[in-house]
Design a protein around this motif. Sequence first.
Motif, PDB file in Angstrom:
ATOM      1  N   GLU A   1      -0.465   6.293   8.038  1.00 11.06           N
ATOM      2  CA  GLU A   1      -1.726   5.997   7.362  1.00 11.06           C
ATOM      3  C   GLU A   1      -1.433   5.524   5.941  1.00 11.06           C
ATOM      4  OE1 GLU A   1      -5.741   8.241   5.662  1.00 11.06           O
ATOM      5  OE2 GLU A   1      -4.328   9.347   6.948  1.00 11.06           O
ATOM      6  N   TYR A   2      -1.956   4.338   5.593  1.00  9.37           N
ATOM      7  CA  TYR A   2      -1.726   3.745   4.275  1.00  9.37           C
ATOM      8  C   TYR A   2      -3.042   3.602   3.516  1.00  9.37           C
ATOM      9  CZ  TYR A   2       3.029   2.525   5.694  1.00  9.37           C
ATOM     10  OH  TYR A   2       4.343   2.586   6.102  1.00  9.37           O
ATOM     11  N   MET A  59      -4.148  11.528  20.582  1.00  8.63           N
ATOM     12  CA  MET A  59      -4.404  10.632  19.469  1.00  8.63           C
ATOM     13  C   MET A  59      -4.573   9.221  20.045  1.00  8.63           C
ATOM     14  SD  MET A  59      -2.549  10.593  15.743  1.00  8.63           S
ATOM     15  CE  MET A  59      -0.905  10.167  16.336  1.00  8.63           C
ATOM     16  N   TYR A  60      -5.542   8.484  19.504  1.00  8.57           N
ATOM     17  CA  TYR A  60      -5.898   7.187  20.057  1.00  8.57           C
ATOM     18  C   TYR A  60      -6.262   6.233  18.927  1.00  8.57           C
ATOM     19  CZ  TYR A  60      -6.719  10.175  24.165  1.00  8.57           C
ATOM     20  OH  TYR A  60      -6.585  11.094  25.177  1.00  8.57           O
ATOM     21  N   PRO A  65       0.840  -1.208   0.000  1.00  9.63           N
ATOM     22  CA  PRO A  65       0.000   0.000   0.000  1.00  9.63           C
ATOM     23  C   PRO A  65       0.868   1.249   0.000  1.00  9.63           C
ATOM     24  CG  PRO A  65       0.145  -0.883   2.209  1.00  9.63           C
ATOM     25  CD  PRO A  65       0.851  -1.869   1.321  1.00  9.63           C
ATOM     26  N   SER A  66       0.352   2.304  -0.601  1.00 10.91           N
ATOM     27  CA  SER A  66       1.087   3.566  -0.614  1.00 10.91           C
ATOM     28  C   SER A  66       0.831   4.328   0.683  1.00 10.91           C
ATOM     29  CB  SER A  66       0.678   4.418  -1.806  1.00 10.91           C
ATOM     30  OG  SER A  66      -0.708   4.693  -1.777  1.00 10.91           O
ATOM     31  N   LEU A  67       1.857   5.025   1.156  1.00 11.93           N
ATOM     32  CA  LEU A  67       1.747   5.814   2.379  1.00 11.93           C
ATOM     33  C   LEU A  67       0.996   7.112   2.068  1.00 11.93           C
ATOM     34  CD1 LEU A  67       2.562   6.241   5.377  1.00 11.93           C
ATOM     35  CD2 LEU A  67       4.660   7.320   4.522  1.00 11.93           C
ATOM     36  N   LYS A  68      -0.142   7.327   2.694  1.00 14.41           N
ATOM     37  CA  LYS A  68      -0.941   8.525   2.464  1.00 14.41           C
ATOM     38  C   LYS A  68      -0.483   9.689   3.329  1.00 14.41           C
ATOM     39  CE  LYS A  68      -5.369   8.449   2.009  1.00 14.41           C
ATOM     40  NZ  LYS A  68      -6.816   8.214   2.260  1.00 14.41           N
ATOM     41  N   LYS A  69      -0.189   9.388   4.595  1.00 13.88           N
ATOM     42  CA  LYS A  69       0.136  10.473   5.511  1.00 13.88           C
ATOM     43  C   LYS A  69       0.852   9.916   6.731  1.00 13.88           C
ATOM     44  CE  LYS A  69      -1.985  14.259   8.180  1.00 13.88           C
ATOM     45  NZ  LYS A  69      -3.217  15.035   8.438  1.00 13.88           N
ATOM     46  N   THR A  70       1.810  10.680   7.220  1.00 11.34           N
ATOM     47  CA  THR A  70       2.431  10.382   8.510  1.00 11.34           C
ATOM     48  C   THR A  70       1.876  11.370   9.523  1.00 11.34           C
ATOM     49  OG1 THR A  70       4.472   9.575   7.468  1.00 11.34           O
ATOM     50  CG2 THR A  70       4.589  10.221   9.788  1.00 11.34           C
ATOM     51  N   TRP A  71       1.084  10.859  10.446  1.00 13.13           N
ATOM     52  CA  TRP A  71       0.517  11.708  11.486  1.00 13.13           C
ATOM     53  C   TRP A  71       1.590  11.976  12.527  1.00 13.13           C
ATOM     54  CZ3 TRP A  71      -4.454  13.682  11.375  1.00 13.13           C
ATOM     55  CH2 TRP A  71      -5.284  13.153  10.377  1.00 13.13           C
ATOM     56  N   PRO A  72       1.896  13.223  12.816  1.00 13.71           N
ATOM     57  CA  PRO A  72       2.970  13.520  13.780  1.00 13.71           C
ATOM     58  C   PRO A  72       2.542  13.228  15.207  1.00 13.71           C
ATOM     59  CG  PRO A  72       1.901  15.552  13.099  1.00 13.71           C
ATOM     60  CD  PRO A  72       1.289  14.462  12.269  1.00 13.71           C
TER      61      PRO A  72
END
Length: 299
Positions: A120-121, A89-90, A77-84
């Motif tokens: 997030e993928y 966050m839970y 899967p492609s990486l959509k976003k890296t949440w910092p």
Amino acid sequence: SGDDYSGWIQLLSEHHIPFDLVSLQHSDLSQYNALIVPDSGRVSAENARTLDAWVEKGGKLLLSGKMPAGLTCLGQPSLKKTWPERHSMYVRIRPEDKAELAMNALDDYDISHLRGEFYEYEAVAGSTPYLKLIHDVTYGPPEKCYIHSISDIPGLWSREHGKGMAAILPFAVGDMYHEWANESHPLLAVGTLDNVLKANRRLCVETSPLVGISHRRDPRGRVEWIGLQNHSGHLVTSIHKPIPISHIKVQLKSQGKVERVSSLTNNATLTPRELAPGHMEIVLPRLAEFEMVLVEYAD
């Protein structure tokens, strides 16, 4: 990072799961039915190919953190976003997640706190998602801490590949446990290993996290032994007389016809109870400082 490895070592030890430290380049992976790769984003493309081949032959792979470049067993899967990293966050642990992870202690948790990056993928065909990321949260005084919404972003997913299966927790669960010791983190990790991947452990020990265990066997299959060490007297750098621990349950999938089970410290014979063909339970009445349970097999 080293803390992700340290956290995994801690949570596996506290849940009495024996493990070896292996090299993807130099160890014989064929002797293992399950592998855990902490800080998995650091795995090289060459080692990712090694893992793919191992999973295809029937291995069960659990990743923690970012997906390695070049790994195919999870569908690429492609990486959509890296949440910092953020304070609020839970992951949401839904009733259906609890049913699949099958850890009774998870009944006390509906969310698990994250403190670190989350990856997030894109969804991949053939994968099974679990958990849901909660990132829309107000952080502040207790009366102002509440969830606005729950996303559809999975906090865990698995995928079959050849004869095996792989799963990923897209956050450094070991690192988080090493820093915060939140009991929901190892419950998610062990539940994934045992009940999503079905790693089919031979040994399960039911006792206090303050008991350390080791498990060894004779290469010729004549005997195997389980060592138990009572760490209840260990306080920071001080070593005191431990508090005796009673009624320790040891479940073992035997490797042949069992001739005798004995407690070496007490020089006593233990009578195992058959749970199923080839699966027995041994009850150790009392653990003082240490014990060695010896299982002898018939010729």
